[in-house]
Every structure is written in structure tokens, then in C-alpha cells.
Design a protein around this motif. Structure first.
Motif, PDB file in Angstrom:
ATOM      1  N   UNK A  12       0.816  -1.219   0.000  1.00 43.14           N
ATOM      2  CA  UNK A  12       0.000   0.000   0.000  1.00 43.14           C
ATOM      3  C   UNK A  12       0.850   1.270   0.000  1.00 43.14           C
ATOM      4  N   UNK A  13       0.212   2.362  -0.435  1.00 43.63           N
ATOM      5  CA  UNK A  13       0.876   3.672  -0.470  1.00 43.63           C
ATOM      6  C   UNK A  13       0.685   4.449   0.830  1.00 43.63           C
ATOM      7  N   UNK A  14      -0.403   4.146   1.543  1.00 44.96           N
ATOM      8  CA  UNK A  14      -0.706   4.889   2.769  1.00 44.96           C
ATOM      9  C   UNK A  14      -1.549   4.030   3.692  1.00 44.96           C
ATOM     10  N   UNK A  15      -1.628   4.469   4.941  1.00 49.05           N
ATOM     11  CA  UNK A  15      -2.434   3.781   5.953  1.00 49.05           C
ATOM     12  C   UNK A  15      -3.443   4.773   6.522  1.00 49.05           C
ATOM     13  N   UNK A  16      -4.691   4.343   6.565  1.00 48.07           N
ATOM     14  CA  UNK A  16      -5.755   5.150   7.155  1.00 48.07           C
ATOM     15  C   UNK A  16      -6.214   4.462   8.433  1.00 48.07           C
ATOM     16  N   UNK A  17      -6.092   5.174   9.546  1.00 56.95           N
ATOM     17  CA  UNK A  17      -6.459   4.621  10.851  1.00 56.95           C
ATOM     18  C   UNK A  17      -7.767   5.254  11.313  1.00 56.95           C
ATOM     19  N   UNK A  18      -8.773   4.418  11.570  1.00 53.79           N
ATOM     20  CA  UNK A  18     -10.066   4.916  12.032  1.00 53.79           C
ATOM     21  C   UNK A  18     -10.138   4.799  13.543  1.00 53.79           C
ATOM     22  N   UNK A  19     -10.390   5.933  14.206  1.00 55.18           N
ATOM     23  CA  UNK A  19     -10.494   5.975  15.662  1.00 55.18           C
ATOM     24  C   UNK A  19     -11.912   6.335  16.077  1.00 55.18           C
ATOM     25  N   UNK A  20     -12.263   5.946  17.287  1.00 59.65           N
ATOM     26  CA  UNK A  20     -13.529   6.367  17.874  1.00 59.65           C
ATOM     27  C   UNK A  20     -13.320   7.772  18.438  1.00 59.65           C
ATOM     28  N   UNK A  21     -14.069   8.753  17.930  1.00 58.44           N
ATOM     29  CA  UNK A  21     -13.876  10.146  18.344  1.00 58.44           C
ATOM     30  C   UNK A  21     -14.099  10.354  19.835  1.00 58.44           C
ATOM     31  N   UNK A  22     -14.811   9.430  20.490  1.00 55.48           N
ATOM     32  CA  UNK A  22     -15.057   9.560  21.927  1.00 55.48           C
ATOM     33  C   UNK A  22     -13.850   9.144  22.749  1.00 55.48           C
ATOM     34  N   UNK A  23     -13.029   8.225  22.195  1.00 53.05           N
ATOM     35  CA  UNK A  23     -11.860   7.715  22.917  1.00 53.05           C
ATOM     36  C   UNK A  23     -10.664   7.589  21.954  1.00 53.05           C
ATOM     37  N   UNK A  24     -10.194   8.696  21.388  1.00 56.21           N
ATOM     38  CA  UNK A  24      -9.112   8.610  20.407  1.00 56.21           C
ATOM     39  C   UNK A  24      -7.845   7.958  20.941  1.00 56.21           C
ATOM     40  N   UNK A  25      -7.561   8.139  22.213  1.00 55.42           N
ATOM     41  CA  UNK A  25      -6.354   7.543  22.778  1.00 55.42           C
ATOM     42  C   UNK A  25      -6.511   6.037  22.966  1.00 55.42           C
ATOM     43  N   UNK A  26      -7.588   5.629  23.605  1.00 54.50           N
ATOM     44  CA  UNK A  26      -7.793   4.204  23.888  1.00 54.50           C
ATOM     45  C   UNK A  26      -8.083   3.390  22.639  1.00 54.50           C
ATOM     46  N   UNK A  27      -8.599   4.040  21.580  1.00 56.62           N
ATOM     47  CA  UNK A  27      -8.915   3.294  20.364  1.00 56.62           C
ATOM     48  C   UNK A  27      -7.751   3.275  19.375  1.00 56.62           C
TER      49      UNK A  27
ATOM     50  N   UNK B  81       6.223   3.505   8.639  1.00 57.45           N
ATOM     51  CA  UNK B  81       6.627   4.758   8.034  1.00 57.45           C
ATOM     52  C   UNK B  81       5.781   5.230   6.865  1.00 57.45           C
ATOM     53  N   UNK B  82       4.682   4.567   6.579  1.00 61.21           N
ATOM     54  CA  UNK B  82       3.806   4.973   5.480  1.00 61.21           C
ATOM     55  C   UNK B  82       3.078   6.284   5.835  1.00 61.21           C
ATOM     56  N   UNK B  83       2.730   7.105   4.833  1.00 53.52           N
ATOM     57  CA  UNK B  83       1.895   8.284   5.100  1.00 53.52           C
ATOM     58  C   UNK B  83       0.591   7.856   5.766  1.00 53.52           C
ATOM     59  N   UNK B  84       0.112   8.661   6.737  1.00 60.58           N
ATOM     60  CA  UNK B  84      -1.061   8.237   7.510  1.00 60.58           C
ATOM     61  C   UNK B  84      -2.130   9.310   7.558  1.00 60.58           C
ATOM     62  N   UNK B  85      -3.360   8.833   7.531  1.00 63.08           N
ATOM     63  CA  UNK B  85      -4.531   9.679   7.712  1.00 63.08           C
ATOM     64  C   UNK B  85      -5.310   9.105   8.886  1.00 63.08           C
ATOM     65  N   UNK B  86      -5.708   9.964   9.832  1.00 65.09           N
ATOM     66  CA  UNK B  86      -6.535   9.519  10.949  1.00 65.09           C
ATOM     67  C   UNK B  86      -7.957  10.007  10.734  1.00 65.09           C
ATOM     68  N   UNK B  87      -8.893   9.085  10.859  1.00 66.38           N
ATOM     69  CA  UNK B  87     -10.309   9.431  10.778  1.00 66.38           C
ATOM     70  C   UNK B  87     -10.904   9.338  12.175  1.00 66.38           C
ATOM     71  N   UNK B  88     -11.459  10.453  12.643  1.00 60.42           N
ATOM     72  CA  UNK B  88     -12.180  10.451  13.912  1.00 60.42           C
ATOM     73  C   UNK B  88     -13.633  10.159  13.584  1.00 60.42           C
ATOM     74  N   UNK B  89     -14.042   8.914  13.800  1.00 61.33           N
ATOM     75  CA  UNK B  89     -15.390   8.486  13.451  1.00 61.33           C
ATOM     76  C   UNK B  89     -16.323   8.586  14.659  1.00 61.33           C
ATOM     77  N   UNK B  90     -17.605   8.570  14.379  1.00 56.38           N
ATOM     78  CA  UNK B  90     -18.654   8.715  15.393  1.00 56.38           C
ATOM     79  C   UNK B  90     -18.618  10.085  16.067  1.00 56.38           C
TER      80      UNK B  90
END
Length: 282
Positions: free
Chosen positions: A24-39, A50-59
Motif C-alpha cells: 500500500x501507499x498509505x495507511x488510514x487509521x479509524x479511531x472512535x472520536x469519543x476515545x481517540x487515545x484508547x482506540x 513509516x507509510x503516510x497516515x490519515x486519521x479518521x475520527x469516526x462517530x
């Protein structure tokens, strides 16, 4: 507290992710917006290699918008691009492809320079169980491309999903880490249904959740359960007071604390307590 519960399929999934990252060219990490640290999986830095990353704060629809804004600022200060979404309704999802193209602008230019302008971008989607990953992918794909459900661990194998001619997503099983050294992390994951609440004692979970709500959102307790949480009350006493208000009587003078704990968790899952975030950035 040390919860060790790693299901065998998660060990297999982690190996699969490690083997597939080079594709892959990049990694997208989906987090729970209520608990971004624990998720956030603490292994993500190693897994993403080391891949480029996008974080999605879902919910974000269930999270406190003021706290979500703090988290967005927190991650952006680390140079991580953020997208806020509510995958269930599709809110924010249309920003996903533009965000990826911005993140991978250099890669797109490199492909074009090599005469590979038609080569699709390939992006791995990572997330803990029940964070809304499959629902998000289905909204992006505008079809039922990934199996979605409201229980942890629905996706068990990887699958490539073509979004359009220029983008392929690699859907992966939701993975957690082998053990939780922190009681708080385990509780946050159980409260938000990322792991089955049965892993922990339900009454203790409900009592500790009451304490957190009193600290962060006391008005929500008063509005929903019709009592003012006194600073001297422990979590069990607050559960009992809420059970009294609900009429959860077991026998004369004794109230059903376990039923109240289940009710509290269920009503939080359903958004009946309001928009509540359980973690703030440090």
C-alpha cells in the motif's frame, strides 16, 4: 489490571497486516472520536512502517464537538492529517478521497512522471473492532462492499475494494493488542463496545463510568437519571441512586445495580446521554 484475551483470529490478522503493508501507499487509521487515545493500537507505528497516515475520527455525532476540536488540533500538531466523520449517516465521508489525494500528492506526481498516471492509489484501512470501519468503507464505496455489524470482530479476512479507477482500499480485520496493562483503556473499550463488556465486571464498569460522568458531564447524569451526583458518593452509590429513580427494585429496600449498569451502558451506546467524549488530549 492486566486483561489478556487475544483471540486467535487477531494474531492471524496482525500477521496479515504486517505482510500486506508493503503493498500500500498509505495507511488510514479509524479511531472512535469519543476515545481517540484508547482506540489507537499502540502497535500502529510499527505496523504502518513509516507509510503516510490519515486519521479518521469516526462517530463524531456521539462525541463532544468541543473535545473533538481539541483532538483534531492535537493530532495536526504532530503532522497527522485528520478527517472527522459519522460513517453511519455518511457525514464527512465525501472528504476522504480528496484528503487522500492531498496526503499522497507527491506519490501521484511520481507515478505520473513514470508514465503510471493511471495506477490506482492503494490504501490500507486499520481500526479496532466495532469502530465503524466497514460502515465507513461502504459509504465511501457507495455500495455494500464490506461486511458491517454492531458487534466486535465482524470482519475476519482482508479484501481489496475498488472505490474508483484511481483508488483501491485494503479492508482489514479489526485488531486489538494482546493485553491491556491499563484498567482505564480496558474500561474505555468496553464502555464503547469495542470489546465485550463481559470481559470486565459489569457493575464495576458501570460504577467507574458513573465516576467519569460525574467528573466530566455531571449535568448529563442529572438530566437523564434525575439526581444530582454528590461529590461524596462512590460509583456504586450513584448506580443505586439511578436505579431508585428508575424503580429497579429487586426486593424491599434493595435495588438492581447490575440492571442499572446495563441500562447506563446501553443508553450511552444509543446516544441518550448526549454527546459525550470520554478522553481529552493531555
Amino acid at each position: 489490571m492486566n486483561i489478556q484475551w487475544f483471540p486467535g483470529h487477531m494474531t492471524k490478522a496482525q500477521r496479515m497486516i504486517e505482510d500486506s503493508i508493503k503493498l500500500v501507499d498509505a495507511v488510514c487509521e479509524i479511531l472512535d472520536a469519543r476515545i481517540p487515545n484508547s482506540s489507537r493500537n499502540p502497535d500502529i507505528d510499527r505496523l504502518a512502517a513509516g507509510k503516510p497516515r490519515l486519521i479518521i475520527l469516526n462517530r463524531v455525532d456521539l462525541a463532544d464537538p468541543a473535545v473533538t476540536a481539541q483532538w483534531k488540533k492535537h493530532f495536526e500538531a504532530q503532522g497527522i492529517k485528520i478527517l472527522e466523520t459519522d460513517a453511519k449517516t455518511g457525514k464527512g465521508v465525501n472528504g476522504f478521497v480528496p484528503a487522500l489525494r492531498e496526503l499522497l500528492a507527491d506519490k501521484i506526481s511520481d507515478y505520473a512522471a513514470k508514465g503510471q498516471a493511471s495506477r490506482p492509489l492503494r490504501v490500507m484501512i486499520l481500526g479496532i473492532p466495532n469502530v465503524g470501519k466497514s460502515t465507513f468503507i461502504n459509504k465511501v464505496a457507495k455500495r455494500k462492499a464490506a461486511v458491517a455489524g454492531d458487534k466486535p470482530g465482524v470482519t475476519r479476512g482482508k479484501q481489496w475494494i475498488s472505490i474508483d479507477r484511481g483508488l483501491d482500499l485494503l479492508d482489514t480485520p479489526g485488531i486489538l493488542w494482546p493485553k491491556f496493562d491499563s484498567q482505564e483503556v480496558g474500561e474505555m473499550l468496553a464502555i464503547t463496545n469495542a470489546i465485550k463488556a463481559d470481559v470486565l465486571d459489569k457493575e464495576t464498569l458501570g460504577a467507574n463510568f458513573m465516576l467519569r460522568l460525574r467528573e466530566m458531564y455531571p449535568d448529563a447524569l442529572t438530566q437523564r437519571y434525575k439526581f444530582v451526583p454528590d461529590s461524596d458518593m462512590n460509583g456504586y452509590e450513584m448506580l443505586e441512586e439511578a436505579a431508585k429513580k428508575r424503580g429497579f427494585l429487586v426486593s424491599k429496600g434493595e435495588y438492581d445495580i447490575e440492571r442499572m449498569a446495563n441500562t447506563l451502558l446501553g443508553e450511552y451506546h444509543d446516544g441518550k446521554l448526549g454527546r459525550i467524549s470520554l478522553e481529552k488530549p493531555e
